[in-house]
Design an enzyme around this catalytic site. Structure first.
Site, PDB file in Angstrom:
ATOM      1  N   LYS A  78     -25.139 -24.281   1.639  1.00  5.63           N
ATOM      2  CA  LYS A  78     -24.095 -24.883   2.505  1.00  5.63           C
ATOM      3  C   LYS A  78     -23.354 -25.610   1.555  1.00  5.63           C
ATOM      4  CE  LYS A  78     -23.315 -29.280   4.553  1.00  5.63           C
ATOM      5  NZ  LYS A  78     -22.039 -29.061   4.540  1.00  5.63           N
ATOM      6  N   GLU A  92     -29.455 -34.116  -7.373  1.00  4.02           N
ATOM      7  CA  GLU A  92     -28.305 -34.640  -8.503  1.00  4.02           C
ATOM      8  C   GLU A  92     -27.556 -35.495  -7.899  1.00  4.02           C
ATOM      9  OE1 GLU A  92     -28.361 -33.695 -11.632  1.00  4.02           O
ATOM     10  OE2 GLU A  92     -29.498 -31.901 -11.888  1.00  4.02           O
ATOM     11  N   CYS A  94     -19.140 -36.891 -10.774  1.00  6.58           N
ATOM     12  CA  CYS A  94     -20.182 -37.600 -10.696  1.00  6.58           C
ATOM     13  C   CYS A  94     -20.577 -38.298 -12.369  1.00  6.58           C
ATOM     14  CB  CYS A  94     -21.385 -36.715 -10.509  1.00  6.58           C
ATOM     15  SG  CYS A  94     -21.693 -35.268 -11.609  1.00  6.58           S
ATOM     16  N   GLU A 121     -20.041 -46.532  -6.878  1.00  4.75           N
ATOM     17  CA  GLU A 121     -19.396 -45.333  -7.245  1.00  4.75           C
ATOM     18  C   GLU A 121     -17.925 -45.142  -6.604  1.00  4.75           C
ATOM     19  OE1 GLU A 121     -20.854 -41.403  -6.344  1.00  4.75           O
ATOM     20  OE2 GLU A 121     -20.473 -40.836  -8.182  1.00  4.75           O
TER      21      GLU A 121
END
Ligand code: NAD
Length: 505
Positions: free
Chosen positions: A194, A270, A305, A404
Site C-alpha cells: 500500500k 521502521e 525519517c 518529530e
C-alpha cells in the site's frame, strides 16, 4: 500525458517526457478499479492542484489482492523458481526502472513535490539499485548445515514467509517501496503493498514495469487508498504472514496492535526519528560540518525519517558554526520542484505545512530564537512552501527538540562536556540515526558506541548504502531492518530439517 521538462541531470534541455500515470489498483497482474468504484484526487503539492484521480481501495480490494498473492504463493511460481531465474527477472525490473528514470522522476516530483534533481540523481536510481542489489543476492546466499556428527544431517533452511503486506509513507514513495520489495521478492515472497494516499503514482507504474520484466501475476499487488481502510485491512488480514511498515510511530503502534489482534503476523516497524548531530569542540573544518549539517536537516525538505533535526554543538564553536549554517541556507533554494536549481520543494500537503508552521510558533512561544527562516513563502503559487529554518537557544525539553517535525526546521542545543553531549543526544524516545563530528579518533569510537541509534555516521551525514542495515532503536522501530542481507531475515522463516541415519537403514 506528456510534459516538457526544461533541464535537469540526464534530461536534455527542453525534452518532453511521456509520463504514464497509472491510477488503478494493480491486482493479479491487472490494473483494476476499486471495488467501490470510488476514486480520490492526488494533488501536486507545488500548486495545490489535482494531478490525477486514483482508485480509492478498501478492505474488499485488499482481500482480492491477498487472494491473488496467496494463489501465486501456493502455486510456487515464484517461491520455487530457481533463485537464479528470480534474480534475472528482478534485474530486468531494475533495468526497466533505469530505462524509465526520467518518467519516474517526473512522476515522483509532481506527486510528492520533491526536487526533480533529487528524483533524477537519487530517488529513482537508488530504487533501481536497491532492486538490483537484492536480486543479485538471491542466488549467492547459502543455507546452513549444522555440525551434528555423522549419524544425523541437519539442514537449516530459509524459506519465504509467504504473503507479505507492506505499508509505506509518502516521503520517498518509490525508494521506500524498493526497500520492502527488493528483499521480500528476492527471497521468494508474494507482496501486497500500500502506497501512502498522497503518493501512489510512482509505485503503480513500478508494478507495471515489474510485470513487463516477467514477474508472474499475483506476486506483486498494489492497493492504493486511505490508511484507515487499506492499511488497517492489511495489518488485520488473517492470510498475510508478515507486515512491513514504514511510517510514523503513532501508526506503527496501531499496526502492531492490529497484527496482535488478528493472526499474530510478524511485524517490522521502521518509524520516526529525532536524530542528533553532535559536534565536538575539537573539529577544525567547520565548513564541512556546516555543509553536512545543512544537508542532514534540509535534504528532502526535512521530510526525512533520519533528518538530523537536533544540532548539539559545543559551546565554544556554536556561534561560528551557526554563522556558516545561516550562510549556507541561501544555497537551499526554495521553489518549483521542476526547476533543477530548486533544493527545497513544498511540504507534502497544506495540513502538513500548517503542522510544521505550528512547531515554528511553538519554538518561539517556548523561548527559542529563530536565526533564519520560519515563514511560509511562495503562497501565490498555491504550493505549500516554507523557508529552511534554524532555531538557536533550544533546550531539550522544548517541543521542537522532542517531537518529530518532519520539515526543514533545525533546533540548536549547546553542551560543555562529552557526557553532557551524549546525555542530550540520547534523551529522546527515538533512536533512528545520529551524526557525530570530531577530529579525535578516540572520541569517535567512544561516542559512536554511546549514542543509542541504529545508524551513527561519523564526520558526515549518511544512512550508509545498500550494504548496511537500516533500522531503529527505541521508538524508531524494531522487528528487522531495511537494506543489506539483514533485510532478508524478516521475510524468511528459519526451518530445521533433522535427518537421522540409523545403522540398519
Ligand atoms: P504515516 O504513519 O501517517 O503513514 C504511513 C503509512 O501508513 C501510509 O501508507 C498511511 O496511509 C498508512 N496508514 C495510516 N493510518 C493507518 C492505519 N490506521 N493502519 C495502517 N496503515 C495506516 O506516516 P507518513 O506521514 O506517511 O510518513 C512520515 C513518517 O514516516 C515519519 O514519522 C517518518 O519518520 C516515517 N519514516 C520512517 C522511515 C524509516 O525507515 N524509519 C522512513 C521514511 C519515513
Amino acid at each position: 500525458m506528456a510534459m516538457a521538462l526544461d533541464a535537469g541531470e540526464g534530461l536534455p534541455q527542453g525534452r518532453a517526457v511521456d509520463v504514464q500515470f497509472r491510477t488503478k489498483a494493480f491486482i493479479g497482474g491487472q490494473f483494476v478499479e476499486a471495488v467501490s468504484g470510488k476514486t480520490y484526487a492526488t494533488e501536486n503539492p507545488a500548486t495545490g492542484k489535482p494531478l490525477a484521480e486514483v482508485a480509492e481501495c478498501d478492505s474488499r480490494d485488499v482481500d482480492l489482492a491477498v487472494r491473488a498473492a496467496r494463489r501465486a504463493a501456493d502455486s510456487g511460481v515464484w517461491s520455487r523458481m530457481s533463485p537464479g531465474e528470480r534474480k534475472r527477472i528482478l534485474a530486468r525490473f531494475a533495468d526497466l526502472i533505469d530505462k524509465h528514470v526520467s518518467e519516474l522522476a517526473l512522476t515522483e516530483s509532481l506527486d510528492a513535490g520533491k526536487p526533480i534533481s533529487d528524483c533524477l540523481s537519487l530517488d529513482i536510481p537508488d530504487t533501481a539499485n536497491c532492486i538490483r542489489w537484492h536480486a543479485e543476492a538471491a542466488d549467492k546466499l547459502y543455507d546452513e548445515v549444522a555440525p551434528t556428527g555423522p549419524d544425523n544431517l541437519a539442514l537449516i533452511l530459509r524459506e519465504p514467509v509467504g504473503v507479505v503486506g507492506a505499508i509505506i509513507p509518502w516521503n520517498y514513495p518509490a525508494l521506500m517501496a524498493a526497500w520492502k520489495l527488493g528483499p521480500a521478492l528476492a527471497t521468494g515472497n508474494c507482496v501486497v503493498i500500500k502506497p501512502a494516499k498522497q503518493t501512489s503514482l510512482s509505485l503503480l507504474r513500478l508494478a507495471e514495469l515489474a510485470a513487463e520484466a516477467g514477474l508472474p501475476d499475483g506476486v506483486l499487488n498494489v492497493v492504493p487508498g486511505p490508511g484507515e481502510a487499506v492499511g488497517e485491512a492489511i495489518a488485520r488480514h488473517m492470510d498475510i504472514d508478515a507486515v512491513a511498515f514504514t511510517g510514523s510511530t503513532e501508526v506503527g503502534r496501531q499496526v502492531l496492535r492490529h497484527a496482535s489482534e488478528s493472526n499474530l503476523k510478524r511485524v517490522l516497524l521502521e518509524l520516526g526519528g529525532k536524530s542528533p548531530q553532535v559536534v565536538m569542540g575539537d573539529v577544525t573544518n567547520l565548513d564541512h560540518v556546516a555543509e553536512q549539517a545543512a544537508n542532514a536537516i534540509f535534504w528532502n525538505m526535512g521530510e526525512n525519517c533520519s533528518a538530523g533535526s537536533r544540532l548539539i554543538v559545543h559551546t565554544t564553536i556554536k556561534d561560528a558554526l551557526l554563522e556558516k549554517l545561516v550562510g549556507l541556507t541561501r544555497q537551499w533554494i526554495v521553489g518549483d520542484p521542476l526547476d533543477p536549481a530548486t533544493r527545497i520543494g513544498p511540504m507534502i500537503t497544506k495540513t502538513h505545512l500548517d503542522r510544521v508552521l505550528s512547531y515554528v510558533r511553538a519554538g518561539v512561544d517556548e523561548g527559542a530564537g529563530i536565526v533564519v527562516g520560519g515563514t511560509r513563502v511562495l503562497a501565490e503559487t498555491g504550493g505549500y512552501f516554507i523557508e529552511p529554518t534554524i532555531f538557536d537557544r533550544v533546550s531539550n525539553d522544548m517541543r521542537i527538540a522532542r517531537e518529530e517535525i518532519f520539515g526543514p526546521v533545525l533546533a540548536t542545543l549547546e553542551f560543555s562536556t562529552e557526557e553532557e553531549a551524549i546525555s542530550i543526544a540520547n534523551d529522546t524516545p527515538y533512536g533512528l540515526a545520529a551524526s557525530l563530528y570530531t577530529d579525535n579518533l578516540h572520541v569517535a569510537h567512544r561516542v559512536a558506541r554511546a549514542l543509542k541509534a541504529g545508524t551513527v555516521a561519523v564526520n558526515c551525514y549518511s544512512e550508509g548504502d545498500m550494504t548496511t542495515p537500516f533500522g531503529g532503536y527505541k521508538m524508531s522501530g524494531f522487528g528487522g531492518h531495511d537494506k543489506s542481507v539483514h533485510a532478508h531475515e524478516q521475510y524468511t522463516e528459519l526451518k530445521t530439517v533433522w535427518m537421522q541415519f540409523a545403522a540398519n537403514h
